[in-house]
Every structure is written in structure tokens, then in C-alpha cells.
Motif scaffolding. Structure first.
Motif, PDB file in Angstrom:
ATOM      1  N   ALA B 133      -2.416  -2.525   8.947  1.00  0.00           N
ATOM      2  CA  ALA B 133      -2.605  -1.454   9.761  1.00  0.00           C
ATOM      3  C   ALA B 133      -1.200  -0.699   9.545  1.00  0.00           C
ATOM      4  N   ALA B 134      -0.172  -1.140   9.781  1.00  0.00           N
ATOM      5  CA  ALA B 134       0.866  -0.425   9.915  1.00  0.00           C
ATOM      6  C   ALA B 134       1.531   0.226   8.489  1.00  0.00           C
ATOM      7  N   LEU B 137      -0.830   3.366   8.111  1.00  0.00           N
ATOM      8  CA  LEU B 137      -0.405   4.577   9.036  1.00  0.00           C
ATOM      9  C   LEU B 137       0.534   5.495   8.093  1.00  0.00           C
ATOM     10  N   HIS B 138       1.179   4.986   7.173  1.00  0.00           N
ATOM     11  CA  HIS B 138       1.965   5.935   6.643  1.00  0.00           C
ATOM     12  C   HIS B 138       1.573   6.028   5.224  1.00  0.00           C
ATOM     13  N   LEU B 185       6.730  -7.064   8.194  1.00  0.00           N
ATOM     14  CA  LEU B 185       6.065  -5.783   8.994  1.00  0.00           C
ATOM     15  C   LEU B 185       6.924  -4.820   8.922  1.00  0.00           C
ATOM     16  N   MET B 189       6.606  -0.839   5.585  1.00  0.00           N
ATOM     17  CA  MET B 189       6.521   0.608   5.651  1.00  0.00           C
ATOM     18  C   MET B 189       7.664   1.146   4.912  1.00  0.00           C
TER      19      MET B 189
END
Lengths: 292, 350
Positions: B133-134, B137-138, B185, B189
Motif C-alpha cells: 500500500a505504501a 501511493l508513490h 516499509l 518508498m
């Protein structure tokens, strides 16, 4: 109930013949009312275990036949009211109140839910009938139809009582959801989600809601029990042929087998409800495992 | 480029390209009761972080380390905080950004690893899903590719049986494993800066060492600059290249790690070092400690805020705030003390 003055005998007999004491005693013996209450209860229980709920003293119809169709009505009413109170009003209301904490939407939701909580169910029902029939010139059909026969007619009949009942049940759920969401929003994992750049909406729905909903489910489960109590009243107001109405009737007629069967049914139903809530728990919260 | 240049705050305008984070004159006020009772927590913090640097911010509890990190990320509750100053991230001032712009910065440019791994992961979501999910997002990475990448990252942070762990919930993992997941995590990103706020405080000492080694390796291989926030000078020594020492919301000393540890220029740093336990420490003797407690943020002493606890304090320290004094060479950093660079250790006479 045995303490309530009057018995089914006096009601049955008054209609039929005069008051012949011999005849009265004979009937008492026939219905088993001459035996002490624990003996009556014992033999009733023994029959129930064998699947025999007995016959209504009043109408002679087997209680199971009386109860079956009425149970359907009450279940439908309670289920609709639960959906309205939790999914339509309670949880969305709580989400809105939490999202706008201490601002006007929060205040509106809280005042409305307090009002809904304070107003008695029967009054709410009467007001709904009044408003819809007088102002909108619309009234629900008079006879109940099964949703499998005519879904539209069934809904027209059921929607108002379900709303009346649901409104009352929604109030505590709104408060519960609001507080639960606010509590969860302060948790560390919400900060983690924010630190990854997630939007507020995403955080609310993807991260907070599922955590916050867990205590709300308990509350909604308990609500359902409360709604059954409310259903007894609301069925009377809207003259729906449900278990509640049957129960009220049976009480006023001192029709013991029917009363006992109604209470038993409601009891069994609540037990199943609690089991369902527990199973739902394990689904919502992976930390709870069934089976070990 | 000299160390002094690296650490000295830049003047104005966007910083040069190799500066990934530039904090200028950061001041943060927090409100204890919604919009009232403002307390100044951060009083003027400035520093510069360049690509691939490892910086440590050291200080006692309540010195404002964590609030500095949360202010940079703008993760403090808006209604209860007021931040002034500039925070340049990737050539833009984050303090002037809209919330939307800021969300794109979080995680993508600056990621955080939090102190408490037990509560920092969502308890009802699977580990793999949280990382995926993280990531998504990007970037436009597909669910499947993201899951494969998450698996690779779990391997990278040396989590045993990573395929299964991907499907595990946080409660099924130990604290050390969860902190590895937090590192994965943050790395997922691909940020330029990772802020690790007391990442090992909640862990056992043996696990601490593993996690710190892993963190250092991983940030090096991913080319991320790191800010380690800690109260533990021992951790700093093995991890960071540069150190900022914070006291009562201000940076009181900055410099390269060897110089600060071997030749502290501020009495507070000297006091912290003297209270460290080393192999040479006589186990029967009580460790020296800095007397008193850090000031409450709403009651910071006049002049130098450290003076009530300082064994070197004079009348000057009580009345006048000391200047930031640079070392003999700019490579050595600076200290905010009237007696900077002439510090006698505590207990060595007054």
C-alpha cells in the motif's frame, strides 16, 4: 405470569358457558393448571426437548404453526432495523462526527442522536405514521405480505417500522463509532500511515475504520437484542403480525404455551446472535483466532 | 567541501542539489489544551543534510528531538502546533507547501521509522499489504510487482521465511522483526532521507545491535541519507558520521562524530560522555551523572539554558545566551557555550 390475576380458564369459560365450578376444575385439570408451577414447567420442558411446543390454549393451533410465520416478520424487522441503525445511520454518522470533530457536523450528529435516543420507540412509530399519512398522504399497506411474494409491498409495509426501530438503535452506535474512530486516529500506526503519505480519507477508511469497527460490532450485536424488545412494541404500533405482537396477545390471554414458546425463541435467537458476533470478531481482528 | 560547510546552515533560497534536507530556524510551539497554553518546544534548530550522510540527533528525553522530526514531516496535530522556519526538502520549502504537496513528500522523499515497532504497524493488515500500500501511493507499480518487491525487501532486511511473513499480521512477529518490517516499509518508498526516531529503544540490547547494523547497511546500499534520533551516544558512535546535540529545544553542539566524542566542545556533551559506561569503567564506582533534570519546556532558564546544571556556569551564563562558537577549523563544528572548546569534564574541579 402465574401471579397475574385471571387465567385462561376464566377467559375461555366466560365466553362459552356460565361459571360452573365443576366444569372449571375439569378444565383446570385438562390444561394441567391444577399442578404446581414447577411441574407444569417440567412437563413443558420435556415436550420442548422432543420438539413439541404444544398447542395454544386459546386457539388450539399448534404453537409452532403460530410462531413460524410470525418469527419471519420479526426477524425481517429486526434485521432491517439493524442494517438501518448500523450501516445506514450509526457508522456513517459516527464517521462524519469524528471527521468533523468539534465542528458543526459533529454537533448536529450528536444532538440528533441524543434526540433519537431520548424519544420512546412507540412515539417515534406513531409520529412516522402521522407524518407520512397526514403530510405525504401515504400509508403503509394494511396486510402483511411475504417479501418472497411481493417484495415491493413487503418493503412498503416494513420500511417505516424498521426506520422507527433503527433510529432508536442508531444513537448509541453513532456515539460508539465516533469515539472509537477518534481513539484509533490517535494510534501510532495511524501516524505511520500518515508518514507514508496516505491521504486522510484513505487513512480513515483503510486504516482506522476496520480497527475502530471492532467494539462497534459488539455494540451492534447487543443492539440487535435491544431491537427485538423494541420490535414487540413497534409491531403493535404498526400492527405487524410478528412474534412481539403474538407475545403481547398471548400474555393478555394468559396463553402460557404461546408465551413460553415466544420467550424461548427470542432466547435461542439471542444466543445465535452472540455466536455470530464472535465469529465476525475473528474475521475483523486477526489477533482473535477461532479454534485454539 | 569541508565538514564545516556540510553542517553549517545555509543562508537563504533553495539549497544546492546535493542537499536533501535543509532546516533553517525551525521553531515549534505545542498547545497543551487545544489552541491555548502554547509551549515553545523547539527554539531555533538549523541543520543541513546532504545525500548519503548519516546524521544523529542526540539529547535527553524532552530535549525536542522527536518534535523536530515530526515538525519536519509536518505530522504534528495542526490545531495544537505552530511551526515557523524553513524546511527545504528536494529544493522546496515544505513549510510553505499545501497539505497535498506535503503528502507527496512524506514517504517518497522523507520516510520515518518510529520508536515503538509494537504499535506502529496496523494490527489488522498483513505485513505485505502494508508495504505494498505504501509503495503504490508513490508509484504506478502493479499489485503483483509491488508484492514481489515487498518480498525482496523482507529478504533484504533478513526476515526469516519472508514468503510466509508477507502474509503475517504484525502480532505474529517479534519486536525486532517488526522493526525490520518498519525499515523495509521505509525503504520501499525509496526515500532520499530516512528519519529513524529511537528505532531500537523498545528492543533488547542484542537485537538493538542487529537492527542498527542492518539499518546502516540498508541505507548505505539504497543511498538514503539518515537522521538517527536517539538518547544513546553508544549507538551514535557506531552509526553516524555527524552529530547534533540538542538541549531544551536548541542545538548546543554540532560536529563530526569523532571530534564530538573525543573532544566535546560543550559541557553538556562532555557531561553526557562522562556518564557513559565503558569497559574501563570501575564497576564498583558510581557513574558520574549530570545533576538535576532538563528544564521543563515552559520554564527554560534565562541565559544559557544549561547553566543550572553546569559545573562551569558563571554569572555571564545566567544572564546572556551564549553564541554559537565555531571551532578552530570549520571542520570541527561548533558549540553554543560561553566556554566552548575549553570544557573541563564534570568533577575535574570548578
Amino acid at each position: 405470569m402465574s401471579l397475574i390475576p385471571g387465567s385462561v380458564i376464566s377467559q375461555l369459560v366466560d365466553q362459552a358457558a356460565g361459571s360452573d365450578p365443576e366444569k372449571l376444575a375439569e378444565m383446570e385439570a385438562f390444561l394441567g393448571l391444577d399442578r404446581p408451577w414447577y411441574a407444569q414447567l417440567g412437563s413443558w420442558l420435556a415436550n420442548v426437548v422432543q420438539g413439541d411446543l404444544g398447542n395454544s390454549w386459546r386457539s388450539r393451533i399448534p404453537v409452532a404453526d403460530l410462531l413460524g410465520p410470525r418469527l419471519m416478520v420479526t426477524l425481517q424487522l429486526s434485521a432491517m432495523a439493524t442494517v438501518i441503525s448500523s450501516l445506514v445511520l450509526g457508522i456513517p454518522g459516527g464517521l462524519i462526527a469524528a471527521a468533523y470533530k468539534s465542528r458543526w457536523p459533529d454537533s448536529v450528529v450528536r444532538v440528533v442522536s441524543l434526540l433519537a435516543l431520548s424519544v420512546p420507540v412507540f412515539w417515534m412509530g406513531s409520529m412516522l405514521i402521522l407524518v407520512f399519512s397526514v403530510w405525504f398522504n401515504w400509508s403503509p399497506p394494511l396486510t402483511w405480505v411475504s417479501p418472497f411474494e411481493d417484495f415491493g409491498a413487503n418493503m412498503r409495509m416494513m420500511i417505516l417500522p424498521a426506520i422507527a426501530l433503527g433510529l432508536a438503535g442508531a444513537a448509541p452506535l453513532v456515539r460508539m463509532t465516533r469515539n472509537s474512530i477518534l481513539e484509533v486516529m490517535g494510534q501510532n500506526y495511524i501516524r505511520t500511515a500518515r508518514s507514508t503519505g496516505a491521504t486522510e480519507g484513505r487513512i480513515r477508511f483503510r486504516h482506522a475504520l476496520r480497527n475502530a469497527i471492532i467494539p462497534v460490532v459488539t455494540s451492534a450485536g447487543l443492539q440487535f437484542g435491544f431491537l427485538i424488545g423494541g420490535a414487540v412494541v413497534i409491531e403493535e404500533v404498526f400492527s405487524l403480525p410478528g412474534v412481539g405482537r403474538l407475545l403481547l396477545q398471548a400474555i393478555s390471554q394468559r396463553d402460557f404455551p404461546v408465551v413460553q414458546a415466544c420467550v424461548l425463541t427470542i432466547g435461542i435467537f439471542l444466543i445465535f446472535l452472540n455466536i455470530a458476533v464472535d465469529i465476525l470478531y475473528a474475521y475483523l481482528d486477526p489477533r482473535i483466532k477461532l479454534g485454539d | 567541501m569541508t565538514v564545516g560547510e556540510i553542517l553549517a546552515p545555509l543562508e537563504s533560497g533553495p539549497p544546492p542539489d546535493d542537499v536533501v534536507l535543509d532546516v533553517r530556524g525551525l521553531r515549534t510551539q505545542l498547545s497543551t489544551s487545544r489552541g491555548a497554553n502554547w509551549i515553545q518546544i523547539i527554539r531555533d534548530v538549523s541543520f543541513t543534510l546532504r545525500r548519503n550522510q548519516r546524521l544523529a540527533i542526540v539529547g535527553e528525553s524532552g530535549s525536542g528531538k522527536s518534535v523536530t522530526a515530526l515538525s519536519i514531516m509536518r505530522l504534528l496535530d495542526k490545531s495544537a502546533s505552530e511551526i515557523t522556519g524553513e524546511v527545504w526538502i528536494g529544493g522546496e520549502d515544505a513549510q510553505a507547501m499545501s497539505d497535498r504537496q506535503m503528502r507527496r513528500i512524506r514517504g517518497r522523499r522523507v520516510a520515518m521509522i518510529f520508536q515503538d515497532p509494537m504499535t506502529s504497524l496496523n494490527p489488522v493488515k498483513r505485513i505485505g499489504d502494508q508495504i505494498v500500500a505504501a509503495m503504490r501511493l508513490h508509484s504506478d507499480i502493479s499489485q503483483k510487482d509491488a508484492m514481489a518487491e515487498a518480498l525482496r525487501l523482507l529478504k533484504e532486511v533478513q526476515i526469516p521465511a519472508p514468503e510466509q511473513r508477507l502474509r503475517s499480521y504484525p502480532h505474529e512477529l517479534s519486536g525486532g522483526m517488526r522493526q525490520r518490517v518498519m525499515i523495509a516499509l521505509a525503504l520501499s518508498m525509496e526515500p532520499e532521507v530516512i528519519i529513524a526516531d529511537e528505532p531500537t529503544t523498545a528492543l533488547d540490547v542484542t537485537v538493538q545491535a542487529q537492527v542498527m547494523r542492518l539499518l546502516k547497511e540498508r541505507v548505505e546500499s539504497h543511498g538514503a541519507a539518515t537522521i538517527l534520533i536517539t538518547h544513546d551516544l553508544g549507538l551514535v558512535a557506531g552509526f553516524a558520521e555527524f552529530v547534533l546535540v540538542m538541549y531544551a529545544g536548541r542545538i548546543v553542539e554540532r560536529g563530526p562524530i569523532e571530534r564530538v566524542l573525543l573532544d566535546p566542545a560543550h559541557p553538556y556533551t562532555a557531561g553526557l560522555l562522562a556518564s557513559l559506561c565503558t569497559l574501563d569503567t570501575d564497576p564498583l564506582e558510581e557513574l558520574p551523572s549530570i545533576e538535576g533534570a532538563p528544564p521543563r519546556p515552559d520554564d527554560v532558564p534565562s541565559g544559557c539554558s544549561f547553566h543550572p546544571r553546569c559545573w562551569m556556569a558563571t554569572d555571564l551564563c545566567r544572564t546572556e545566551r551564549p553564541p554559537m562558537v565555531e571551532g578552530a577549523s570549520p571542520d570541527l563544528g561548533a558549540a553554543e557555550c560561553h566556554f566552548a572548546w575549553n570544557v573541563v569534564p564534570p568533577g575535574a574541579g570548578t
